[in-house]
Design an enzyme around this catalytic site. Structure first.
Site, PDB file in Angstrom:
ATOM      1  CG  HIS A 292       5.960  -4.775 -11.210  1.00 55.76           C
ATOM      2  ND1 HIS A 292       6.398  -3.847 -10.307  1.00 55.76           N
ATOM      3  CD2 HIS A 292       5.025  -4.159 -11.974  1.00 55.76           C
ATOM      4  CE1 HIS A 292       5.744  -2.714 -10.512  1.00 55.76           C
ATOM      5  NE2 HIS A 292       4.903  -2.881 -11.508  1.00 55.76           N
ATOM      6  CG  HIS A 335       3.770  -3.857  -1.372  1.00 55.50           C
ATOM      7  ND1 HIS A 335       4.288  -2.584  -1.540  1.00 55.50           N
ATOM      8  CD2 HIS A 335       4.723  -4.548  -0.706  1.00 55.50           C
ATOM      9  CE1 HIS A 335       5.488  -2.518  -1.017  1.00 55.50           C
ATOM     10  NE2 HIS A 335       5.777  -3.702  -0.494  1.00 55.50           N
ATOM     11  CD  GLU A 341       3.556   1.856  -0.869  1.00 50.28           C
ATOM     12  OE1 GLU A 341       2.723   1.943  -1.802  1.00 50.28           O
ATOM     13  OE2 GLU A 341       4.204   0.814  -0.645  1.00 50.28           O
ATOM     14  CG  HIS A 365      -2.281   2.257   0.044  1.00 53.72           C
ATOM     15  ND1 HIS A 365      -1.947   2.305  -1.287  1.00 53.72           N
ATOM     16  CD2 HIS A 365      -3.646   2.291   0.090  1.00 53.72           C
ATOM     17  CE1 HIS A 365      -3.046   2.341  -2.019  1.00 53.72           C
ATOM     18  NE2 HIS A 365      -4.093   2.343  -1.200  1.00 53.72           N
ATOM     19  CG  HIS A 371      -1.084  -0.988  -0.896  1.00 55.39           C
ATOM     20  ND1 HIS A 371      -0.421  -1.124   0.310  1.00 55.39           N
ATOM     21  CD2 HIS A 371      -0.127  -0.686  -1.805  1.00 55.39           C
ATOM     22  CE1 HIS A 371       0.870  -0.899   0.135  1.00 55.39           C
ATOM     23  NE2 HIS A 371       1.076  -0.645  -1.139  1.00 55.39           N
TER      24      HIS A 371
END
Length: 443
Positions: A292, A335, A341, A365, A371
């Site tokens: 990803h 993460h 974010e 976050h 998160h």
């Protein structure tokens, strides 16, 4: 709106004149002794005079009356607009907001300015380094009133209801799934047609630009040709009852009166302009083998800091695309990040949290706060049959990402009454799948 015209390109040198006044742009010079049609020449500088040519931003406006003709600015109420990042105690928790409430037009009239609410931010407009994130919730058009932000650029993301923005450069209609940028110092007015809501990323001290493409090559992500700048349009209108100019300066609001419309620019030329962009035109780059990729591959615009590769703010989207990665947990990974974010949702269902995160809501976050996918998302995608599938169909989520440590305002934590205090529960059901006796399958 039918009849509105735009010019194509990002950061171009544009030239435009209202068709009612042909030849209104001076030829061969910027500031003639007498301008065509008896207009005034006025320069709007978006960068220092001595910036390198590649970053030098300015436009010349040819107007019926110069913007300097106004009564003195006086302080006015800031409402829920603030730059005070210390009014509430720091909160490192994962935060999520339910959709922010739009006031009913039958109960109270709220225009774009009075409907601005600061959710969070960091830095300082005086030192020209920082950001603020606002929501706008309004139901009425601005009447004989315009807004000017002396502090920074506004990146506006409509979520519900289209907005007609009249600027000194011309008119733009901006609908949900489009964005627009009104750069520092540009005067504008907002018309709405129903109860309206959206997000704003404000950046102090830098302008938005297209991210570098590196190994991607010459094409991809947001292509310059898809950005649109309005064509010149003017009104020669006397306002005997007074026209109000609202100025955001050093985090506070001020207003002044004048007796004419500020949208009296008959012609203009330059590379410092407002612009809009349709998010459907984003050319997605994605993984086609395994793993990803980091969300930076979805960056539409960036406002760079002085540190190479580090942004004051990135505007990132998560558009519809194909998921084809093999041997891969396809949703966003768990993460902890050295960046902040802030996420919003324009429409649809965000892939990592299909429940709870709603259009018109948001999440934050903070730096190094963990998160990632909720329980249902993890369990479903850990056992899913991996085949090509459409991801985020009918959805558009976005992220304001910043290297700054963002503080939430009192309005964001308390006054708005939209904070979802049960957000943490979406991860509580995560369970251990650890098996100390695991062995790799034989091939």
């Amino acid at each position: 709106m039918a009849g509105l015209k735009y010019m194509s390109g990002f950061g171009n040198e544009f030239a435009s004149e209202d068709s009612r006044c042909p030849g209104s742009l001076p030829e061969g010079q910027n500031n003639p002794q007498v301008c065509p049609y008896g207009l005034y020449a006025e320069q709007l500088s978006g960068s220092a005079f001595t910036c390198p040519r590649s970053t030098n931003k300015r436009s010349w406006l040819y107007r019926i009356l110069p913007s300097v003709r106004h009564k003195p600015f006086t302080p006015m109420s800031c409402g829920d607009l603030t730059e005070n990042w210390n009014e509430a105690e720091p909160d490192p928790n994962q935060l999520r907001w339910k959709p922010f409430i739009i006031p009913k037009s039958s109960e109270t009239k709220v225009d774009f300015i009075s409907g601005l609410h600061t959710v969070c931010g960091a830095g300082d407009s005086k030192s020209r380094n920082g950001i603020a994130i606002h929501m706008y919730t309004c139901n009425s058009s601005m009447i004989d009133k315009c807004f000017q932000n002396a502090d920074g650029d506004f990146l506006i993301v409509p979520q519900q209801g289209e907005i007609l923005i009249t600027t000194e450069f011309g008119k733009m209609m901006v609908e949900p799934n489009e964005i627009c940028v009104i750069q520092q110092g540009m005067r504008f007015s907002v018309d709405v047609f129903r109860e309206t809501r959206g997000y704003i990323l404000e950046v102090f001290g830098a302008h938005f630009e297209l991210p570098d493409l590196g190994p991607i090559g010459a094409n991809g992500l947001a292509n310059p040709r898809d950005f649109q700048t309005p064509v010149a349009w003017y009104e020669d209108r006397t306002v005997t009852t007074g026209y109000t100019v609202v100025n955001k300066y050093q985090g506070k609001l001020f207003s002044c009166q004048q007796d004419f419309s500020p949208f009296n620019v008959v012609a203009w030329h330059g590379n410092y302009t407002p612009y809009k962009y349709n998010l459907e035109n984003f050319m997605v780059i994605n993984c086609v083998a395994f793993d990803h990729a980091d969300p930076s591959i979805f960056t539409v615009l960036t406002a760079k800091s002085t540190r190479p590769g580090v942004a004051i703010a990135d505007f990132v989207i998560f558009p519809p695309r194909w998921g084809v990665a093999d041997h891969t947990f396809r949703p966003p990974y768990y993460h902890r990040n050295c960046m902040s974010e802030f996420m919003g949702l324009i429409k649809g269902h965000y892939e990592a949290k299909e429940e709870g995160f709603q259009p018109g809501g948001a999440s934050l976050h903070s730096i190094m706060t963990p998160h990632g996918p909720d329980f249902d998302c993890f369990e479903k995608n850990s056992t899913a049959v991996l085949k090509p599938e459409r991801v985020a169909q009918g959805t558009m989520a976005f992220m304001f990402e910043s290297s700054l440590s963002i503080a939430v305002t009192k309005w964001g934590l308390d006054t708005c009454h939209r904070l979802d205090k049960s957000y943490y529960k979406c991860w509580e059901a995560l369970k251990s799948h650890f098996n100390p006796n695991w062995k790799p399958s034989s091939k």
